[in-house]
Design a protein around this motif. Structure first.
Motif, PDB file in Angstrom:
ATOM      1  N   ILE A 416       0.931  -1.024   0.176  1.00  9.07           N
ATOM      2  CA  ILE A 416       0.000   0.179   0.064  1.00  9.07           C
ATOM      3  C   ILE A 416       0.928   1.167   0.023  1.00  9.07           C
ATOM      4  O   ILE A 416       1.745   1.359   0.729  1.00  9.07           O
ATOM      5  CB  ILE A 416      -0.848  -0.060   1.213  1.00  9.07           C
ATOM      6  N   ILE A 417       0.817   2.110  -1.078  1.00  6.10           N
ATOM      7  CA  ILE A 417       1.659   3.307  -0.999  1.00  6.10           C
ATOM      8  C   ILE A 417       0.830   4.486  -0.549  1.00  6.10           C
ATOM      9  O   ILE A 417      -0.285   4.812  -1.023  1.00  6.10           O
ATOM     10  CB  ILE A 417       2.046   3.339  -2.465  1.00  6.10           C
ATOM     11  N   VAL A 418       1.098   5.268   0.202  1.00  4.08           N
ATOM     12  CA  VAL A 418       0.653   6.367   0.669  1.00  4.08           C
ATOM     13  C   VAL A 418       1.316   7.395   0.402  1.00  4.08           C
ATOM     14  O   VAL A 418       2.600   7.761   0.664  1.00  4.08           O
ATOM     15  CB  VAL A 418       0.158   6.548   2.166  1.00  4.08           C
ATOM     16  N   THR A 419       1.109   8.417  -0.471  1.00  7.52           N
ATOM     17  CA  THR A 419       1.650   9.675  -0.734  1.00  7.52           C
ATOM     18  C   THR A 419       1.309  10.974  -0.075  1.00  7.52           C
ATOM     19  O   THR A 419       0.483  11.131   0.505  1.00  7.52           O
ATOM     20  CB  THR A 419       1.697   9.946  -2.464  1.00  7.52           C
ATOM     21  N   TYR A 431       4.927   5.909 -12.311  1.00 11.45           N
ATOM     22  CA  TYR A 431       5.985   4.845 -12.321  1.00 11.45           C
ATOM     23  C   TYR A 431       5.814   3.699 -11.192  1.00 11.45           C
ATOM     24  O   TYR A 431       6.174   2.617 -11.554  1.00 11.45           O
ATOM     25  CB  TYR A 431       7.469   5.390 -12.080  1.00 11.45           C
ATOM     26  N   PHE A 432       4.735   3.776 -10.328  1.00 12.00           N
ATOM     27  CA  PHE A 432       4.592   2.607  -9.593  1.00 12.00           C
ATOM     28  C   PHE A 432       3.096   2.169 -10.268  1.00 12.00           C
ATOM     29  O   PHE A 432       2.040   2.738 -10.233  1.00 12.00           O
ATOM     30  CB  PHE A 432       4.017   3.197  -8.037  1.00 12.00           C
ATOM     31  N   HIS A 433       2.912   1.060 -10.548  1.00 12.13           N
ATOM     32  CA  HIS A 433       1.961   0.330 -11.281  1.00 12.13           C
ATOM     33  C   HIS A 433       1.243  -0.343 -10.208  1.00 12.13           C
ATOM     34  O   HIS A 433       1.335  -1.521  -9.855  1.00 12.13           O
ATOM     35  CB  HIS A 433       2.391  -0.670 -12.537  1.00 12.13           C
ATOM     36  N   HIS A 434      -0.149   0.182 -10.213  1.00 16.64           N
ATOM     37  CA  HIS A 434      -1.029  -0.375  -9.306  1.00 16.64           C
ATOM     38  C   HIS A 434      -2.060  -1.489  -9.842  1.00 16.64           C
ATOM     39  O   HIS A 434      -2.729  -0.919 -10.709  1.00 16.64           O
ATOM     40  CB  HIS A 434      -1.824   0.500  -8.362  1.00 16.64           C
ATOM     41  N   ASP A 435      -2.040  -2.545  -9.325  1.00 16.47           N
ATOM     42  CA  ASP A 435      -2.773  -3.629  -9.988  1.00 16.47           C
ATOM     43  C   ASP A 435      -4.057  -3.740  -8.960  1.00 16.47           C
ATOM     44  O   ASP A 435      -5.028  -4.376  -9.697  1.00 16.47           O
ATOM     45  CB  ASP A 435      -2.199  -5.061 -10.167  1.00 16.47           C
ATOM     46  N   LEU A 436      -3.901  -3.484  -7.894  1.00 17.54           N
ATOM     47  CA  LEU A 436      -5.088  -3.651  -6.848  1.00 17.54           C
ATOM     48  C   LEU A 436      -5.706  -2.503  -6.410  1.00 17.54           C
ATOM     49  O   LEU A 436      -4.999  -1.579  -6.143  1.00 17.54           O
ATOM     50  CB  LEU A 436      -4.260  -4.476  -5.738  1.00 17.54           C
ATOM     51  N   PRO A 437      -6.989  -2.714  -6.169  1.00 20.41           N
ATOM     52  CA  PRO A 437      -7.635  -1.411  -5.456  1.00 20.41           C
ATOM     53  C   PRO A 437      -7.250  -1.165  -4.004  1.00 20.41           C
ATOM     54  O   PRO A 437      -6.612  -1.964  -3.323  1.00 20.41           O
ATOM     55  CB  PRO A 437      -9.112  -1.926  -5.503  1.00 20.41           C
ATOM     56  N   ARG A 438      -7.149  -0.003  -3.842  1.00 23.97           N
ATOM     57  CA  ARG A 438      -6.962   0.633  -2.625  1.00 23.97           C
ATOM     58  C   ARG A 438      -5.338   0.393  -2.207  1.00 23.97           C
ATOM     59  O   ARG A 438      -5.162   0.110  -0.917  1.00 23.97           O
ATOM     60  CB  ARG A 438      -7.722   0.006  -1.245  1.00 23.97           C
ATOM     61  N   THR A 439      -4.641   0.508  -3.086  1.00 14.18           N
ATOM     62  CA  THR A 439      -3.124   0.301  -2.779  1.00 14.18           C
ATOM     63  C   THR A 439      -2.577   1.479  -2.907  1.00 14.18           C
ATOM     64  O   THR A 439      -1.356   1.612  -2.755  1.00 14.18           O
ATOM     65  CB  THR A 439      -2.343  -0.824  -3.842  1.00 14.18           C
ATOM     66  N   LEU A 440      -3.229   2.760  -3.545  1.00 13.00           N
ATOM     67  CA  LEU A 440      -2.587   3.900  -3.703  1.00 13.00           C
ATOM     68  C   LEU A 440      -3.512   4.930  -2.646  1.00 13.00           C
ATOM     69  O   LEU A 440      -4.751   4.804  -3.069  1.00 13.00           O
ATOM     70  CB  LEU A 440      -2.614   4.382  -5.012  1.00 13.00           C
ATOM     71  N   GLY A 458      -2.971   5.450   9.524  1.00 19.63           N
ATOM     72  CA  GLY A 458      -4.244   5.100   9.207  1.00 19.63           C
ATOM     73  C   GLY A 458      -4.310   3.775   8.347  1.00 19.63           C
ATOM     74  O   GLY A 458      -4.966   2.808   8.857  1.00 19.63           O
ATOM     75  N   ALA A 459      -3.605   3.978   7.554  1.00 17.00           N
ATOM     76  CA  ALA A 459      -3.762   2.643   6.614  1.00 17.00           C
ATOM     77  C   ALA A 459      -3.209   1.275   7.240  1.00 17.00           C
ATOM     78  O   ALA A 459      -3.599   0.419   6.972  1.00 17.00           O
ATOM     79  CB  ALA A 459      -2.996   2.937   5.152  1.00 17.00           C
ATOM     80  N   LYS A 460      -1.955   1.638   7.879  1.00 10.84           N
ATOM     81  CA  LYS A 460      -1.544   0.553   8.582  1.00 10.84           C
ATOM     82  C   LYS A 460      -2.386  -0.066   9.650  1.00 10.84           C
ATOM     83  O   LYS A 460      -2.514  -1.297   9.712  1.00 10.84           O
ATOM     84  CB  LYS A 460      -0.232   0.884   9.151  1.00 10.84           C
ATOM     85  N   PHE A 461      -3.090   0.869  10.102  1.00  4.67           N
ATOM     86  CA  PHE A 461      -4.205   0.218  11.133  1.00  4.67           C
ATOM     87  C   PHE A 461      -5.252  -0.297  10.551  1.00  4.67           C
ATOM     88  O   PHE A 461      -5.645  -1.517  10.799  1.00  4.67           O
ATOM     89  CB  PHE A 461      -4.832   1.412  12.145  1.00  4.67           C
ATOM     90  N   LYS A 466      -0.208  -5.803   5.748  1.00  6.21           N
ATOM     91  CA  LYS A 466       0.190  -5.461   4.523  1.00  6.21           C
ATOM     92  C   LYS A 466       1.304  -4.436   4.622  1.00  6.21           C
ATOM     93  O   LYS A 466       1.561  -3.891   5.615  1.00  6.21           O
ATOM     94  CB  LYS A 466      -0.856  -4.587   3.700  1.00  6.21           C
ATOM     95  N   GLU A 467       2.086  -4.441   3.670  1.00  7.06           N
ATOM     96  CA  GLU A 467       3.413  -3.675   3.694  1.00  7.06           C
ATOM     97  C   GLU A 467       2.894  -2.331   3.364  1.00  7.06           C
ATOM     98  O   GLU A 467       2.429  -2.046   2.100  1.00  7.06           O
ATOM     99  CB  GLU A 467       4.415  -4.253   2.664  1.00  7.06           C
TER     100      GLU A 467
END
Lengths: 604, 190
Positions: A416-419, A431-440, A458-461, A466-467
């Motif tokens: 999961i990438i949080v920006t 440049y980061f290719h997301h194949d899955l929902p809720r990963t960006l 929040g995402a980690k909780f 998940k990483e």
């Protein structure tokens, strides 16, 4: 096992037992009406709504609520600033799809939530914010730490409540949850006076249930509209699907994919739509709009049919409206009737839940041959892809694009990438290719700098297994960096990548392009982030060369606790391509053939 | 163009602000706004008149419906409807010119509702142009008008138009939704 670890295990065990006991008595509250204080009713209602974590900060006007917390199986996460609480609840909601909950005291506690509430509002994120307020007897007297937070948040919430009686706490909260998650989701604020927290009332969870949700009366999916849409799809020569945040909010990933595959229609994504359709799918064009790749925007400009799915034709997506996709008929599938014809006039509006609408539309769509159009788009990629920075030979320079590309490669795209907000955010999207929902997880509509770190927590909780990676710029990171201490206190594992270029990079880029390189107020002095992390007991390292990226990322990932990487990237790099604000979608600024800004070793 | 919306809203604190705030956000000036109790307990009826582009009507109505306290919204547009306004006008009147004002009031089918030695109060109900007409005539004598209080427009569709959303409120939610849809199509086809 060390002594410390044993002790911890014991406390955990004891807690588990205690929790079980509490839960048993807690469930009793839910089934049997009981007399409780307003504060207890609040927690009991949250438990009933399935809440497990609350992000908050105590204070005078909410102390009765905090005092009652120990009786309920809810984990409270102490933040360092209330803005962080709101962003954490937001990140939690975006990662899980459930309602996030933030809590603050009256006055400054409440006002500090506002940026976070507005962020959730603009991106349609379900969230409930609870604030304490002064006693109802002194409301409106400018009492200590009194502020009219329902007035302040009126334009940035879907709805808000002022609760002055204990007996209204449960029903207001339950209604808040229903509003937050229904229709087009959004934040709801519940302001509860101190006397309402202290007074007692009969608590009956079932009886506090709001009357069943009334869908927006202007939702309309008509037979004729569906038939017309199907007809447009059948006859289109150059169709494009525009997939937005609604794809995930509605859970329509499968339906969008079926539509694309069956009718062989390429899919462009909005920033918040990323993850709703797999990036590595052959029909995926990638992100559209201001920093979208040229082939996506050209395809939209050349299209004869746009099928907009759960997106709202934001100005960052359309460029100048008068020249936007002028050759295309438009089908708009959208849950919010107020979005229809707001920015772009559409030919067919299917106003309803995206998944339900597509379920109705799909039986009318038959297989079609889209190969000619797909080939045209494929051909337009040619020259551009070669110039892509990730394909440049390693000259020793570290570009942010390298970091994004390598992070994607090394995490297998599963993290999961949080920006935060700015250049790094756009590079991530490219440049980061997301194949899955809720990963960006990213702040799109409001573009809130400082969103990243708390949203990552929040995402980690929400997804403890998940990483989670935070990618932030050196500017935005400093806006909420105090939440590093929250990570430590809560003992959670987050990997932090700071894209450090010594500038407020996106503003600098605008100054470079549109303000004659007058770099006013954009050069930025930062602390040594590795030392800052160290001061929190978080290990970290600086990365200066591309050759070091892989090992550094590996070290961060394998470290059991949080880890910070300070990527010292090319200082004056820009996000390409770029459509200047107010220009048409095809009038983009390209990356120069030979980057004049590329620094050589001698320049340093 | 001039838009007229008739809206049923919950009768509780803050609801007026929410409605007004929506127009403020869209940078639309409310020309006239009347609020009062309706035929349904707990619900107020509003007539909102605002100047906005012809396409804005749909978005305003859709946005009003998004407010939690708004139960029903009708965009009157060009539909046949009755619109009335109430005006109270206090004019300076001495025994010398009273009779003249009485005649005016008679012509305009208004009423005298208060009479003192120096002034009298005229009550008048009618369409905007009629009220404007009376005011204009009264203004022929510059010092005559002391105060004007106007209610703003109240509008009601002509003929049979049951607000089925409201009726359905006492029924099951599904029925309510169904009937709401019907009411929407009614108001759009009318």
């Amino acid at each position: 096992m060390t002594g410390k670890a044993q002790a911890r295990a014991k406390t955990v065990e004891a807690k588990a037992i205690a929790t079980e006991e509490i839960e048993a008595s807690e469930r009793a509250h839910l089934t049997t009406p009981t007399r409780l204080t307003g504060a207890e009713i609040l927690w009991a209602t949250l438990v009933g709504e399935g809440v497990q974590e609350v992000f908050g900060y105590p204070g005078g006007a909410i102390l009765p609520v905090y005092d009652a917390l120990r009786k309920f199986p809810i984990r409270h996460v102490l933040v360092r600033h209330e803005q962080g609480a709101a962003h954490m609840a937001d990140g939690y909601a975006r990662a899980s799809g459930n309602v996030g909950v933030a809590m603050a005291t009256s006055g400054p506690g409440a006002t500090n939530l506002v940026t976070g509430i507005a962020t959730a509002m603009l991106d349609s994120v379900p969230m409930v914010c609870i604030t304490g307020n002064v006693s109802s007897k002194v409301l409106g007297t400018d009492a200590f730490q009194e502020i009219d937070i329902t007035g302040i948040t009126l334009p940035v919430t879907k709805h808000n409540f002022l609760v002055t009686k204990a007996e209204d706490v449960a029903s207001a909260l339950r209604q808040a949850f229903q509003i937050a998650r229904s229709g087009r989701p959004g934040p709801v604020l519940v302001d509860i006076t101190k006397d309402a927290q202290q007074a007692t009332a009969e608590f009956n969870f079932e009886a506090a249930k709001p009357r069943s949700y009334r869908p927006h009366p202007m939702l309309r999916v008509e037979e004729s509209g569906l038939a017309e849409a199907a007809e447009l799809i059948r006859n289109a020569k150059r169709p494009v699907i525009l997939a937005g945040h609604g794809v995930m909010e509605s859970g329509a990933m499968e339906q969008v994919r079926t539509l694309a595959e069956r009718a062989q229609i390429p899919v462009g994504l909005t920033l918040l739509g990323i993850g709703g359709f797999p990036a590595t799918h052959p029909l995926c064009l990638g992100m559209m709009g201001m920093h979208g790749e040229s082939w996506v925007n050209h395809a939209i400009q050349e299209a004869d049919l746009l099928i907009a799915c759960g997106m709202r034709f934001d100005d960052r997506v359309t460029g100048t409206l008068s020249s936007y996709a002028t050759k295309a008929k438009k089908i708009h599938i959208e849950v919010d009737p107020a979005e229809i014809n707001k920015n772009v006039k559409v030919d067919v509006a299917l106003v309803g839940d995206l998944r339900e609408v597509l379920e109705e539309l799909l039986p009318r769509v038959s297989a079609r041959d889209g190969s000619a159009w797909l080939k045209t788009i494929e051909a337009s990629k040619g020259a551009v892809a070669v110039r892509d920075i990730k394909n440049l030979p390693d000259s020793g320079h570290l570009y942010a694009a390298h970091v994004m590309h390598d992070l994607w490669r090394l995490t297998g795209g599963n993290a999961i990438i949080v920006t935060d907000v700015g250049q790094h955010q756009m590079w991530e999207a490219q440049y980061f290719h997301h194949d899955l929902p809720r990963t960006l997880i990213t702040s799109g509509g409001l573009g809130t700098m400082g969103f990243g770190l708390p949203a990552a927590i929040g995402a980690k909780f929400a997804c403890p297994d998940k990483e989670v990676w935070l990618i932030a710029g050196d500017g935005g990171f400093q806006m909420t960096q105090s939440e590093l201490a929250t990570i430590v206190q809560e003992k959670i594992k987050i990997n932090i990548a700071i894209i450090n270029n010594g500038y407020l990079g996106m503003v600098r880029q605008w100054q470079e392009f549109f303000y004659e390189r007058n770099y006013e107020a954009t050069p930025l002095v930062s602390p040594d982030f590795v030392k800052l992390a160290d001061a929190h007991g978080i290990p970290g390292r600086a990365v200066r060369k591309r050759s070091e990226v892989e090992a550094a990322v590996g070290e961060a990932r394998s470290n059991p606790g949080p880890f910070l990487l300070n990527f010292m990237v090319e200082k004056e790099d820009a996000v390409y391509p770029m459509i200047p604000a107010g220009s048409a979608l095809h009038e983009m600024i390209r990356r120069p053939e030979r980057d004049p800004l590329e620094e050589l070793a001698g320049d340093m | 163009m001039l838009h007229t919306f008739v809206s049923y809203v919950e009768d509780r604190p803050g609801v007026l602000t929410r409605v007004a705030s929506l127009f403020r956000r869209l940078n639309i000036n409310i020309i006239s706004l009347t609020v009062g109790r309706s035929e349904r307990e707990g619900l107020s009826r509003m007539t909102i008149v605002a100047e906005a582009s012809s396409e804005a009507g749909h978005r305003i109505r859709a946005s009003l419906f998004k407010l939690e306290n708004v139960v029903d919204v009708d965009d009157i547009a060009q539909a046949p409807a009755v619109t009335r306004e109430l005006a109270l006008i206090k004019v300076a009147a001495t025994p010398q010119n009273r009779a003249q004002i009485f005649d005016l009031v008679e012509v305009f089918r208004a009423r005298i509702v208060d009479l003192t030695t120096e002034s009298l109060m005229i009550e008048m109900t009618g369409v905007e142009s009629k009220i404007e007409g009376l005011i204009e005539i009264l203004r022929e004598d510059e010092s005559r008008i002391l105060e004007i209080c106007r209610s703003g427009k109240m509008t009601m569709r002509r003929g049979h138009h049951v607000s089925s959303v409201l009726k359905a409120m006492g029924k099951g939610a599904e029925e309510a939704a169904e009937e709401a849809e019907e009411s929407v199509s009614e108001s759009e086809t009318a």
